[in-house]
Write an enzyme that holds these catalytic residues in place. Structure first.
Site, PDB file in Angstrom:
ATOM      1  N   LYS A  55       0.863  -1.180   0.000  1.00 48.14           N
ATOM      2  CA  LYS A  55       0.000   0.000   0.000  1.00 48.14           C
ATOM      3  C   LYS A  55       0.901   1.231   0.000  1.00 48.14           C
ATOM      4  O   LYS A  55       2.084   1.136   0.343  1.00 48.14           O
ATOM      5  CB  LYS A  55      -0.954  -0.018   1.187  1.00 48.14           C
ATOM      6  CG  LYS A  55      -0.337   0.329   2.532  1.00 48.14           C
ATOM      7  CD  LYS A  55      -1.308   0.240   3.685  1.00 48.14           C
ATOM      8  CE  LYS A  55      -2.607   0.975   3.678  1.00 48.14           C
ATOM      9  NZ  LYS A  55      -3.468   1.221   2.640  1.00 48.14           N
ATOM     10  N   CYS A  66      -2.160   9.737  -6.964  1.00 43.87           N
ATOM     11  CA  CYS A  66      -3.451   9.641  -6.270  1.00 43.87           C
ATOM     12  C   CYS A  66      -4.254  10.893  -6.614  1.00 43.87           C
ATOM     13  O   CYS A  66      -3.760  12.006  -6.446  1.00 43.87           O
ATOM     14  CB  CYS A  66      -3.254   9.532  -4.754  1.00 43.87           C
ATOM     15  SG  CYS A  66      -4.843   9.458  -3.892  1.00 43.87           S
ATOM     16  N   LYS A 120       4.671   5.944 -10.658  1.00 43.91           N
ATOM     17  CA  LYS A 120       3.273   5.645 -11.022  1.00 43.91           C
ATOM     18  C   LYS A 120       2.601   6.945 -11.427  1.00 43.91           C
ATOM     19  O   LYS A 120       2.494   7.882 -10.634  1.00 43.91           O
ATOM     20  CB  LYS A 120       2.532   4.975  -9.860  1.00 43.91           C
ATOM     21  CG  LYS A 120       1.129   4.508 -10.269  1.00 43.91           C
ATOM     22  CD  LYS A 120       0.516   3.578  -9.245  1.00 43.91           C
ATOM     23  CE  LYS A 120      -0.873   3.117  -9.653  1.00 43.91           C
ATOM     24  NZ  LYS A 120      -1.474   2.209  -8.677  1.00 43.91           N
TER      25      LYS A 120
HETATM   26  O1  RRO Z   1      -5.595   6.070  -0.786  1.00 47.24           O
HETATM   27  C1  RRO Z   1      -6.279   6.446  -1.759  1.00 47.24           C
HETATM   28  O2  RRO Z   1      -7.347   7.066  -1.632  1.00 47.24           O
HETATM   29  C2  RRO Z   1      -5.825   6.201  -3.147  1.00 47.24           C
HETATM   30  C3  RRO Z   1      -4.515   6.224  -3.568  1.00 47.24           C
HETATM   31 BR1  RRO Z   1      -3.101   6.373  -2.400  1.00 47.24          BR
HETATM   32  C4  RRO Z   1      -4.201   6.116  -4.948  1.00 47.24           C
HETATM   33  O3  RRO Z   1      -3.050   6.150  -5.401  1.00 47.24           O
HETATM   34  N1  RRO Z   1      -5.232   5.989  -5.812  1.00 47.24           N
HETATM   35  C5  RRO Z   1      -6.512   5.942  -5.381  1.00 47.24           C
HETATM   36  O4  RRO Z   1      -7.424   5.816  -6.226  1.00 47.24           O
HETATM   37  N2  RRO Z   1      -6.792   6.048  -4.066  1.00 47.24           N
END
Ligand code: RRO
Length: 305
Positions: free
Chosen positions: A45, A128, A163
């Site tokens: 994660k 994100c 990413k």
């Molecule tokens: O944690 C999130 O809400 C999240 C992350 Br880190 C991400 O890279 N992509 C996403 O859709 N949610």
């Protein structure tokens, strides 16, 4: 004889499937169970320097064609999570540590802490779509992506993956910037910025209002992004977004991906999805006389070698 093994940035994978960041990777036990289920590698994660509770609930909306999530980067912080990384390695497949931070120095430091924890590679979360100050907020300009990758490369010896966000007019420009900064590979794509509204309540469903769309609906976007990136860089591409069958994986591979990740597919179908995708890939390769996955990478651009 067809076989599924691939090598990416010096990492030897028994097959091209990886667990994507953010699904069933909270603990070493869940990550090892994914390795046992057949994944070729595990991505952790996304972890930051300090513990974070993430966004409030509701944080996920399930739709017929995918998920909209706004988890908000919940994680226990690298000091605690480092122990999960070293334990996860006992699953016997490479572990790739995903990290996020608000600055290039923060990301570089986390990359080096991931290396110390035993990660085989680091994945910089530059994408994100809904976390203030993180992810796509620092990963949407090529200049910053280049600087971030360069700094992370200076502090680590393991391969660095960037990413990238699809929420941009040119993901190829971001990939080129990552390559200039020394990234060893790019990962495409993260979720598409999205939202859902409840007509009855007359309000956005997610506590955070905005979230990221994943799952089958975004596969054509991901495949297009990988196709564009393949024409722009020489470093390997890892494809992700809406994969739940061998055929889906083949689309990404033929667009230019050397390996693929599965996230929402695991949520929808469970960990057995890894053996299913691998079985379907191998069957296709045998039927069409491809010896290696590598022989299929980018075929949609230049035809069969
Ligand atoms: O944690 C999130 O809400 C999240 C992350 Br880190 C991400 O890279 N992509 C996403 O859709 N949610």
């Amino acid at each position: 004889m067809s076989h599924l093994a691939v090598e990416i940035c010096g990492l030897r994978l028994r097959n091209p499937t990886m667990l994507a960041a953010g699904i069933l990777d909270e603990t070493s036990a869940s990550m090892r169970s994914i390795a046992e289920a057949g994944a070729g590698a595990i991505v952790t994660k996304s972890v930051g320097s300090e513990p974070r509770p993430g966004h409030g609930n509701p944080s996920v909306v399930e739709l017929p064609f995918g998920l909209v999530n706004a988890m908000g980067l919940p994680n226990p912080g690298i000091a605690v999570y480092a122990g999960e990384v070293s334990e996860a390695k006992k699953g016997g497949v490479p572990v790739i540590g995903s990290v996020f931070a608000g600055t290039e120095d923060g990301l570089a430091e986390l990359a080096s802490l991931m290396e110390k924890a035993g990660a085989d590679a680091v994945e910089l979360n530059l994408s994100c779509p809904h976390a203030k100050g993180y992810g796509a907020e620092i990963g949407s300009t090529p200049e910053l992506v280049e600087v971030i990758c360069r700094k992370a490369k200076k502090t680590t010896r393991i391969p660095v993956f960037a990413k990238l966000t699809p929420n941009t007019s040119s993901i190829a420009s971001l990939a080129k910037a990552a390559e200039r900064g020394g990234a060893d590979a790019v990962v495409a794509i993260n979720t598409l910025k999205a939202m859902a509204i409840s007509p009855e309540a007359g309000v956005p469903v997610l506590a955070n209002t905005y979230g990221g769309l994943s799952g089958p609906a975004i596969r054509p976007v991901g495949v297009r992004c990988v196709y564009e990136i393949f024409e722009s860089v020489k470093i390997p591409i890892i494809g992700v977004g809406g994969i739940s069958s061998g055929r889906d994986a083949l689309e990404y591979i033929m667009a230019g991906a050397s390996a693929i990740q599965i996230g929402t597919g695991v949520w929808m179908d469970g960990p057995d999805i890894f053996s299913k995708v691998n079985r379907e890939l191998l069957r296709f390769m045998e039927k069409h006389s491809y010896d290696t996955v590598r022989d299929m990478v980018g075929v949609a651009h230049h035809g069969r070698p």
